[in-house]
Scaffold this active site. Sequence first.
Site: not given
Length: 263
Positions: A16, A84, A162, A213, A241
């Site tokens: 995304a 993801s 993150k 992650d 991530h």
Amino acid sequence: MAKLNQQKHFVLVHGAGHGAWCWYKLKPLLEANGHQVTSLDLAASGINMKPIQEVHTLCEYSQPLLELLASLPPDESVILVGHSLGGLNLALAMDKFPQKISVSVYLTAFMPDTVHQPSYVLDQYNARTPSEAWLDTEFLPYSNSLQHLTSMFFGPKFISCKLYQLSPTEDRELAFTLVRPSSLFLHDLSNANKFSSQGYGSVRRVFIICEEDKAITKEFQQWMISNNPVDELMEIQGSDHMPMFCKPNELCHCLCEIAQKYA
């Protein structure tokens, strides 16, 4: 000539907010190992000009991937790699074109099953993720008339803390510049047909865990694998991530090993 005979075709599917640009380190590494690589922009992503407000379903979002698979010669199959949210694009493609896919690689990706609604894995993720964990991510309705459709735009704090916390500073800066609004398509996925055993469930799957992650935690990655077991499990230690930025050589090694074994 032997190298050419072993050439495999990788199709890289971003997560995304991202685009084909996020594979800029990995693509030449795979090509240097003799493989063909296609990295594409999904709808409203990267340099695809469609705005997210015109993309209401996972199928519409996945259209560039579906068109690519439909265009392949009858005797050609590919290795799909989904990162993801891209795991859901993979599932849709696997359901529609199982014969075109040698193996699908879930790279710290959302991996649905064939028992529950397609939204189930995202529902579970949201139930286990406190709202404050999204930091400065913005969730906004598409319009007053489409309140059930929500866009998602990662803020710089979420990207830094993150997604890219172990990735090079230069790659974080790239993300600040290039990340676009996206969506989780929860309304569409909660009403969609379940992924089928004959399609999605028939394609071999490998999951690559990213140990550090903080967006899709190792714990949740392991939950998805226990919920829908895979053919093989790999792990990249010390990766956030974004392993394509954080650990591109280790990721390339994993994918070349998968190509040799499954394709």
